[in-house]
Design a protein around this motif. Sequence first.
Motif, PDB file in Angstrom:
ATOM      1  N   GLY A   1      41.901  42.850  10.511  1.00  0.00           N
ATOM      2  CA  GLY A   1      41.021  42.777   9.323  1.00  0.00           C
ATOM      3  C   GLY A   1      39.713  42.599   9.849  1.00  0.00           C
ATOM      4  N   ASP A   2      39.419  42.231  11.049  1.00  0.00           N
ATOM      5  CA  ASP A   2      37.769  42.092  11.262  1.00  0.00           C
ATOM      6  C   ASP A   2      37.049  43.124  10.879  1.00  0.00           C
ATOM      7  OD1 ASP A   2      38.454  39.212  11.787  1.00  0.00           O
ATOM      8  OD2 ASP A   2      38.207  39.487  13.911  1.00  0.00           O
ATOM      9  N   VAL A   3      35.865  43.089  10.482  1.00  0.00           N
ATOM     10  CA  VAL A   3      35.054  44.200  10.246  1.00  0.00           C
ATOM     11  C   VAL A   3      33.821  43.914  11.257  1.00  0.00           C
ATOM     12  CG1 VAL A   3      33.609  45.764   8.826  1.00  0.00           C
ATOM     13  CG2 VAL A   3      35.436  44.976   8.196  1.00  0.00           C
ATOM     14  N   LEU A   4      33.318  44.698  12.075  1.00  0.00           N
ATOM     15  CA  LEU A   4      32.492  44.518  13.316  1.00  0.00           C
ATOM     16  C   LEU A   4      31.402  45.433  13.075  1.00  0.00           C
ATOM     17  CD1 LEU A   4      35.021  44.458  16.244  1.00  0.00           C
ATOM     18  CD2 LEU A   4      34.196  42.679  14.790  1.00  0.00           C
ATOM     19  N   SER A   5      30.104  44.870  13.729  1.00  0.00           N
ATOM     20  CA  SER A   5      29.131  45.766  13.879  1.00  0.00           C
ATOM     21  C   SER A   5      28.812  45.679  15.523  1.00  0.00           C
ATOM     22  CB  SER A   5      27.724  45.199  13.298  1.00  0.00           C
ATOM     23  OG  SER A   5      26.589  45.745  13.667  1.00  0.00           O
ATOM     24  N   ILE A   6      28.646  47.026  15.916  1.00  0.00           N
ATOM     25  CA  ILE A   6      28.418  47.194  17.430  1.00  0.00           C
ATOM     26  C   ILE A   6      27.075  47.914  17.560  1.00  0.00           C
ATOM     27  CG2 ILE A   6      29.494  47.847  19.398  1.00  0.00           C
ATOM     28  CD1 ILE A   6      32.275  47.851  18.074  1.00  0.00           C
ATOM     29  N   GLU A   7      26.330  47.139  18.115  1.00  0.00           N
ATOM     30  CA  GLU A   7      24.826  47.872  18.635  1.00  0.00           C
ATOM     31  C   GLU A   7      25.136  48.742  19.788  1.00  0.00           C
ATOM     32  OE1 GLU A   7      20.204  46.448  19.075  1.00  0.00           O
ATOM     33  OE2 GLU A   7      21.752  45.020  18.944  1.00  0.00           O
TER      34      GLU A   7
ATOM     35  N   ALA B   1      26.848  38.750  24.632  1.00  0.00           N
ATOM     36  CA  ALA B   1      25.740  39.693  24.804  1.00  0.00           C
ATOM     37  C   ALA B   1      25.219  40.020  23.625  1.00  0.00           C
ATOM     38  CB  ALA B   1      26.616  41.100  25.298  1.00  0.00           C
ATOM     39  N   HIS B   2      25.525  39.524  22.477  1.00  0.00           N
ATOM     40  CA  HIS B   2      25.037  39.868  20.905  1.00  0.00           C
ATOM     41  C   HIS B   2      25.220  41.601  20.664  1.00  0.00           C
ATOM     42  CE1 HIS B   2      22.852  36.246  20.204  1.00  0.00           C
ATOM     43  NE2 HIS B   2      23.330  35.835  21.271  1.00  0.00           N
ATOM     44  N   GLN B   3      26.061  42.395  21.033  1.00  0.00           N
ATOM     45  CA  GLN B   3      26.138  43.748  20.851  1.00  0.00           C
ATOM     46  C   GLN B   3      27.334  43.657  19.776  1.00  0.00           C
ATOM     47  OE1 GLN B   3      28.482  46.131  23.780  1.00  0.00           O
ATOM     48  NE2 GLN B   3      26.963  47.723  23.267  1.00  0.00           N
TER      49      GLN B   3
ATOM     50  N   CYS C   1      17.022  40.712  21.462  1.00  0.00           N
ATOM     51  CA  CYS C   1      17.445  39.896  20.290  1.00  0.00           C
ATOM     52  C   CYS C   1      16.315  38.773  20.227  1.00  0.00           C
ATOM     53  CB  CYS C   1      18.635  39.367  20.262  1.00  0.00           C
ATOM     54  SG  CYS C   1      19.080  38.426  18.654  1.00  0.00           S
ATOM     55  N   ASP C   2      15.632  38.739  19.037  1.00  0.00           N
ATOM     56  CA  ASP C   2      14.584  37.756  18.663  1.00  0.00           C
ATOM     57  C   ASP C   2      15.004  36.136  18.390  1.00  0.00           C
ATOM     58  OD1 ASP C   2      12.672  39.644  18.681  1.00  0.00           O
ATOM     59  OD2 ASP C   2      12.510  40.289  16.608  1.00  0.00           O
ATOM     60  N   ASP C   3      16.726  36.182  18.151  1.00  0.00           N
ATOM     61  CA  ASP C   3      17.219  34.954  18.045  1.00  0.00           C
ATOM     62  C   ASP C   3      17.554  34.287  19.112  1.00  0.00           C
ATOM     63  OD1 ASP C   3      16.670  35.388  15.258  1.00  0.00           O
ATOM     64  OD2 ASP C   3      18.537  36.331  14.881  1.00  0.00           O
ATOM     65  N   VAL C   4      17.686  34.991  20.201  1.00  0.00           N
ATOM     66  CA  VAL C   4      17.846  34.163  21.622  1.00  0.00           C
ATOM     67  C   VAL C   4      16.696  33.768  22.384  1.00  0.00           C
ATOM     68  CG1 VAL C   4      18.936  34.668  23.925  1.00  0.00           C
ATOM     69  CG2 VAL C   4      19.726  36.041  21.981  1.00  0.00           C
TER      70      VAL C   4
ATOM     71  N   ARG D   1      24.796  47.562  27.391  1.00  0.00           N
ATOM     72  CA  ARG D   1      25.158  46.233  26.656  1.00  0.00           C
ATOM     73  C   ARG D   1      24.712  45.282  26.346  1.00  0.00           C
ATOM     74  NH1 ARG D   1      29.206  43.460  24.516  1.00  0.00           N
ATOM     75  NH2 ARG D   1      30.098  41.773  25.546  1.00  0.00           N
ATOM     76  N   TRP D   2      24.057  44.595  27.471  1.00  0.00           N
ATOM     77  CA  TRP D   2      23.349  43.423  27.373  1.00  0.00           C
ATOM     78  C   TRP D   2      22.088  43.428  27.167  1.00  0.00           C
ATOM     79  CZ3 TRP D   2      25.669  38.347  28.332  1.00  0.00           C
ATOM     80  CH2 TRP D   2      27.048  38.461  28.408  1.00  0.00           C
ATOM     81  N   ARG D   3      21.386  44.551  27.049  1.00  0.00           N
ATOM     82  CA  ARG D   3      20.167  44.628  26.462  1.00  0.00           C
ATOM     83  C   ARG D   3      19.899  44.232  25.126  1.00  0.00           C
ATOM     84  NH1 ARG D   3      15.318  44.830  28.274  1.00  0.00           N
ATOM     85  NH2 ARG D   3      16.359  46.181  29.986  1.00  0.00           N
TER      86      ARG D   3
END
Length: 260
Positions: free
Chosen positions: A143-149, A213-215, A59-62, A52-54
């Motif tokens: 109603g939220d739509v999520l992306s989960i990596e 975690a940016h996941q 992430c290049d933005d962190v 999860r925390w990977r």
Amino acid sequence: MKHQQVLDKLAARGHVRALDEELARWVHHQMQVPPATHGELVRDLITPVLSRWRCLFDCDDVRPMTKNVVWVALATLLHKYGLQDVAVTTQARRAVDDLNREVALSDAFERQSEDIKQFLSTAPAPLTRKPSLPRPLTFLRAGDVLSIELSGRFHAAYVWEITGLNESPMIEFYAGTFSRPPTMADLTGREAAKPAARARFHVTGLTYLPDPAHQVRTVVVAHADGPKGGEPVPGSGLYTMTELIALQRHMVDLFGPVAV
């Protein structure tokens, strides 16, 4: 040296709180059937946390400073809950040196950095009782739509409802996976990952947006329509109960292992 002394010096209350809550919940559940060997301990407890925390570490933005702080927080909190991983501890010790080199934290952190590194390298005391469970809470909305990596692969999920008083969401996965965070153009009219609500999960611990975690990322909010074809069938059950870190196992079951 105590765990809280280390954590307080990191000046990262949000990341520390999120990690602490996740580990408390995860360790509590896993202590119901404790792993028999060290290998099982790493596989069953530590590896899913790292998966999860990977997402943050890769992430290049962190900022590098944030990544270093989280490495130290992760090693400290694992130690607090009676866990230790050589690779995590090594990375955390290196992160302490990097933070000092960049003069990123306080003088007190720098003065005690050798003590911190030594403390993290000591064997943690095994837990004698389950950690207290944090109160269920979510900032998601229906109603939220999520992306989960997960392991570099992206999955899309729709929040159908929030249970209790802002306690936890019930989500459903869309069919298919993506090589990048999906957009609504990718998801409009898309089927559910499985019919008869078998891609729906009530997830405890899916709390924060933005996700520390940016996941988990938001694709869109207040969307009227979810995946197609996943309506519950009488007698088949409405959803699977799980928690945030365990959700990753369900994702692999649903979509298959990530190709290497």
